[in-house]
Scaffold this motif. Structure first.
Motif, PDB file in Angstrom:
ATOM      1  N   PHE A  46       2.804  65.849 -74.626  1.00 25.65           N
ATOM      2  CA  PHE A  46       2.546  66.487 -73.326  1.00 25.65           C
ATOM      3  C   PHE A  46       2.402  67.981 -73.551  1.00 25.65           C
ATOM      4  O   PHE A  46       3.293  68.617 -74.133  1.00 25.65           O
ATOM      5  CB  PHE A  46       3.713  66.224 -72.363  1.00 25.65           C
ATOM      6  N   GLU A  47       1.282  68.536 -73.099  1.00 25.50           N
ATOM      7  CA  GLU A  47       1.040  69.966 -73.236  1.00 25.50           C
ATOM      8  C   GLU A  47       0.796  70.541 -71.843  1.00 25.50           C
ATOM      9  O   GLU A  47      -0.067  70.061 -71.112  1.00 25.50           O
ATOM     10  CB  GLU A  47      -0.166  70.205 -74.161  1.00 25.50           C
ATOM     11  N   LYS A  48       1.551  71.574 -71.497  1.00 26.09           N
ATOM     12  CA  LYS A  48       1.454  72.121 -70.129  1.00 26.09           C
ATOM     13  C   LYS A  48       0.123  72.829 -69.878  1.00 26.09           C
ATOM     14  O   LYS A  48      -0.355  72.889 -68.762  1.00 26.09           O
ATOM     15  CB  LYS A  48       2.617  73.092 -69.860  1.00 26.09           C
ATOM     16  N   GLN A  55       1.246  80.096 -79.691  1.00 22.61           N
ATOM     17  CA  GLN A  55       1.411  80.705 -81.020  1.00 22.61           C
ATOM     18  C   GLN A  55       0.516  80.105 -82.111  1.00 22.61           C
ATOM     19  O   GLN A  55       0.036  80.813 -82.991  1.00 22.61           O
ATOM     20  CB  GLN A  55       2.856  80.564 -81.483  1.00 22.61           C
ATOM     21  N   SER A  56       0.329  78.778 -82.042  1.00 28.66           N
ATOM     22  CA  SER A  56      -0.306  78.108 -83.178  1.00 28.66           C
ATOM     23  C   SER A  56      -1.762  78.481 -83.399  1.00 28.66           C
ATOM     24  O   SER A  56      -2.317  78.218 -84.469  1.00 28.66           O
ATOM     25  CB  SER A  56      -0.159  76.587 -83.037  1.00 28.66           C
ATOM     26  N   SER A  57      -2.415  79.112 -82.396  1.00 26.42           N
ATOM     27  CA  SER A  57      -3.790  79.580 -82.625  1.00 26.42           C
ATOM     28  C   SER A  57      -3.841  81.097 -82.791  1.00 26.42           C
ATOM     29  O   SER A  57      -4.885  81.656 -83.094  1.00 26.42           O
ATOM     30  CB  SER A  57      -4.683  79.200 -81.442  1.00 26.42           C
ATOM     31  N   GLY A  61      -1.997  83.048 -89.977  1.00 24.00           N
ATOM     32  CA  GLY A  61      -2.442  81.972 -90.856  1.00 24.00           C
ATOM     33  C   GLY A  61      -1.769  81.950 -92.220  1.00 24.00           C
ATOM     34  O   GLY A  61      -2.125  81.136 -93.079  1.00 24.00           O
ATOM     35  N   TRP A  62      -0.785  82.806 -92.443  1.00 24.91           N
ATOM     36  CA  TRP A  62      -0.136  82.857 -93.771  1.00 24.91           C
ATOM     37  C   TRP A  62       0.715  81.615 -93.993  1.00 24.91           C
ATOM     38  O   TRP A  62       1.437  81.174 -93.081  1.00 24.91           O
ATOM     39  CB  TRP A  62       0.755  84.091 -93.880  1.00 24.91           C
ATOM     40  N   ILE A  63       0.631  81.091 -95.216  1.00 25.09           N
ATOM     41  CA  ILE A  63       1.436  79.925 -95.609  1.00 25.09           C
ATOM     42  C   ILE A  63       2.223  80.361 -96.840  1.00 25.09           C
ATOM     43  O   ILE A  63       1.679  80.446 -97.937  1.00 25.09           O
ATOM     44  CB  ILE A  63       0.503  78.726 -95.911  1.00 25.09           C
ATOM     45  N   ALA A 184       2.765  69.400 -67.686  1.00 27.00           N
ATOM     46  CA  ALA A 184       4.069  69.946 -68.093  1.00 27.00           C
ATOM     47  C   ALA A 184       5.146  68.883 -67.959  1.00 27.00           C
ATOM     48  O   ALA A 184       5.129  68.078 -67.031  1.00 27.00           O
ATOM     49  CB  ALA A 184       4.412  71.139 -67.208  1.00 27.00           C
ATOM     50  N   VAL A 185       6.061  68.898 -68.904  1.00 27.76           N
ATOM     51  CA  VAL A 185       7.284  68.104 -68.747  1.00 27.76           C
ATOM     52  C   VAL A 185       8.283  68.999 -68.026  1.00 27.76           C
ATOM     53  O   VAL A 185       8.618  70.081 -68.516  1.00 27.76           O
ATOM     54  CB  VAL A 185       7.830  67.645 -70.111  1.00 27.76           C
ATOM     55  N   ARG A 186       8.739  68.533 -66.861  1.00 24.45           N
ATOM     56  CA  ARG A 186       9.658  69.359 -66.074  1.00 24.45           C
ATOM     57  C   ARG A 186      11.087  69.248 -66.586  1.00 24.45           C
ATOM     58  O   ARG A 186      11.810  70.223 -66.670  1.00 24.45           O
ATOM     59  CB  ARG A 186       9.599  68.928 -64.610  1.00 24.45           C
ATOM     60  N   HIS A 397       7.315  82.367 -88.377  1.00 26.63           N
ATOM     61  CA  HIS A 397       6.778  81.843 -89.642  1.00 26.63           C
ATOM     62  C   HIS A 397       6.693  80.315 -89.648  1.00 26.63           C
ATOM     63  O   HIS A 397       6.904  79.689 -90.675  1.00 26.63           O
ATOM     64  CB  HIS A 397       7.554  82.371 -90.856  1.00 26.63           C
ATOM     65  N   GLY A 398       6.348  79.735 -88.489  1.00 24.29           N
ATOM     66  CA  GLY A 398       6.297  78.278 -88.390  1.00 24.29           C
ATOM     67  C   GLY A 398       4.912  77.680 -88.521  1.00 24.29           C
ATOM     68  O   GLY A 398       4.768  76.460 -88.508  1.00 24.29           O
ATOM     69  N   PHE A 399       3.876  78.527 -88.667  1.00 20.60           N
ATOM     70  CA  PHE A 399       2.547  77.945 -88.895  1.00 20.60           C
ATOM     71  C   PHE A 399       2.515  77.341 -90.307  1.00 20.60           C
ATOM     72  O   PHE A 399       2.110  76.190 -90.494  1.00 20.60           O
ATOM     73  CB  PHE A 399       1.464  79.016 -88.748  1.00 20.60           C
ATOM     74  N   GLY A 400       2.969  78.111 -91.278  1.00 22.51           N
ATOM     75  CA  GLY A 400       2.947  77.636 -92.670  1.00 22.51           C
ATOM     76  C   GLY A 400       3.766  76.372 -92.860  1.00 22.51           C
ATOM     77  O   GLY A 400       3.341  75.429 -93.528  1.00 22.51           O
ATOM     78  N   THR A 401       4.948  76.340 -92.260  1.00 24.12           N
ATOM     79  CA  THR A 401       5.806  75.159 -92.433  1.00 24.12           C
ATOM     80  C   THR A 401       5.500  74.076 -91.394  1.00 24.12           C
ATOM     81  O   THR A 401       6.072  72.984 -91.467  1.00 24.12           O
ATOM     82  CB  THR A 401       7.306  75.539 -92.318  1.00 24.12           C
TER      83      THR A 401
END
Ligand SMILES: Cc1cc2nc3c(=O)[nH]c(=O)nc-3n(C[C@H](O)[C@H](O)[C@H](O)COP(=O)(O)OP(=O)(O)OC[C@H]3O[C@@H](n4cnc5c(N)ncnc54)[C@H](O)[C@@H]3O)c2cc1C
Length: 431
Positions: A46-48, A55-57, A61-63, A184-186, A397-401
């Motif tokens: 579910f994406e609101k 953040q993810s876009s 882009g560093w890994i 959205a999940v309420r 730093h969660g894109f890389g992981t």
């Protein structure tokens, strides 16, 4: 403006039940969905707003493993393996490359910190090494400054944020996952102390497990359930250039700039030493937990007071499943890039590598990051909430992981053998 991501053909209809419900269509939630779909587990994301809209876009882009907390490095090592197979797994080129990542050092103190980090990760067999000033000049030619040295990891790299998570989403759909946007999940529905469903703006959906991968919204979602998750927002401002000749394909982090080559031939650049910190009510509520980090990074934060406090104050802190939630009021968090920081990024970089003087800026954007007091994410169960797994708080730093974090979340939610030891990520460390 947000960077434009590859569109994903999501689903219009919401099913009445599933096995795992995932809250959040960022790289973590989508990677968890892909893992579960590949394992034949029914899953709905579910994406609101729109998938990959926050953040993810918007990241660099560093890994990287370089300078990562030794507690978080095993997850980054697993993520490298997943990134290596990502094109084949998703059937899309996500721009993944491993030209290496270099952190430059300008003082003896920074070199000593590099040595200390190398010592802390020595048992993990990471290919990081110290660089001499001559190494830096040779590997990143054309510089106008003399560096004391650097820290380099050849197996580090980057991927394109505008391609990667949407490729993961499309692959998850191909494997049977259902992804619903603008939904959205309420809140959660529970029975006898166990989660039994999610209450969305389009009704209740029964499920056995919930993964909360809501990025910077997770704190608000959990607060409504009286679960305390300490995260504070900071905003990074980023720019990209038109295609140009640059000094290297290595991603380089200087003291007050960073740059990396893009798949389109341009560069993604930021002012590495400064982020905007909008003052919100949570600073008063949980700011004390951040004191050690704040003391170390005070000079890096550009505090702002005003619109953010008011808009934060206007969002509800407590609501029921029948109420319109804060997640419907802000479909996509779209902060404005700070022009001062964009200018500083270019000034600092061109002072160090004059080749960037000819760079043409074609786009700027910003993204809001959810930072925990120790900069480690929160993953795993919540005491007394059977059926709820957290996967959030990636602290910039969660894109890389992301691919590995999603897999770990899927493991934890379904009782599979965890990809890595989740102990460092336990929410109880903040008690
Ligand atoms: C400027 C910037 C630079 C960065 N650079 C890097 C980098 O170089 N390398 C790196 O590794 N990381 C980087 N990061 C961090 C990285 O982008 C994040 O750690 C990562 O994308 C987090 O992914 P996520 O899935 O947890 O969150 P997000 O991508 O934020 O996704 C969460 C999603 O959940 C949705 N959501 C929330 N609540 C609800 C709800 N109740 N119902 C439905 N949907 C909901 C949101 O709309 C959102 O789409 C950077 C971040 C920024 C902003």
């Amino acid at each position: 403006m947000a960077p434009i991501v590859t569109p994903v053909q999501t689903h219009a209809d919401v099913p009445s039940k599933t096995t795992v419900a995932i809250i959040g269509g960022g790289i973590v939630g989508l990677s968890a969905a892909l893992t579960l779909a590949e394992r034949g587990v029914p899953v709905v994301v579910f994406e609101k707003g729109r998938v990959v809209g926050e953040q993810s876009s918007r990241n660099l882009g560093w890994i990287r493993k370089t300078n990562r907390s030794p507690q978080d490095a095993p997850l980054a090592i697993e993520a490298d393996k997943l990134w290596t197979g990502m094109a084949q797994r998703t059937g899309s080129n996500v721009g993944y490359q491993q030209p290496g990542i270099m952190f430059l050092s300008q003082t003896e103190e920074e070199l000593a910190a590099n040595r200390k980090w190398l010592d802390a990760v020595k048992d993990l067999n990471i290919d990081s090494r110290l660089l001499s000033p001559e190494d830096v000049d040779r590997m990143v030619p054309g510089g106008s400054r003399r560096w004391r040295g650097g820290l380099y990891t050849a197996s580090d790299g980057y991927a394109e944020p505008t391609l990667a998570a949407s490729a993961i989403a499309s692959a998850a759909i191909d494997k049977g996952a259902i992804i619903v946007e603008n939904c959205a999940v309420r809140t959660l529905s529970t029975f006898g102390g166990k989660v039994r469903g999610v209450i969305t703006e389009r009704g209740e959906i029964a499920c056995e497990q919930v993964i909360l991968a809501g990025g910077l919204w997770s704190r608000k979602f959990l607060g409504n359930l009286k679960i305390s998750l300490p995260t504070l927002p900071i905003i990074g401002s980023v720019l990209r250039t038109a295609p140009m000749e640059g000094p290297t394909d290595i991603a380089v982090a200087g003291p007050d700039f960073s740059f990396r080559k893009r798949k389109d031939g341009g560069f993604t650049i930021t002012q590495r030493a400064a982020m905007s910190a909008p003052l919100v009510l949570d600073h008063a509520r949980i700011g004390l937990k951040y004191l050690p980090t704040l003391r170390a990074n005070w000079h890096n934060l550009r505090l702002s007071l005003g619109r953010d406090v008011l808009s934060d104050y206007s969002l509800a802190r407590k609501w029921k499943g029948s109420d319109i939630s804060p997640f419907e009021r802000t479909r996509t968090m779209d902060p404005v890039a700070n022009p001062r920081l964009i200018e500083e990024a270019m000034d600092n970089l061109t002072a160090a590598w004059p080749a960037f003087k000819s760079a043409e800026i074609t786009e700027t954007w910003a993204g809001t990051i959810d930072v925990t007091p120790d900069s480690l994410p929160v993953m795993g169960a919540v005491p007394n909430w059977d059926g709820l797994t957290l996967a959030t708080g990636y602290s910039g730093h969660g894109f890389g992981t992301g691919p590995a974090a999603g897999q770990l979340a899927a493991d934890l939610a379904t009782g599979a053998k965890p990809l890595v030891d989740p102990a460092p990520y336990d929410i109880r460390r903040f008690d």
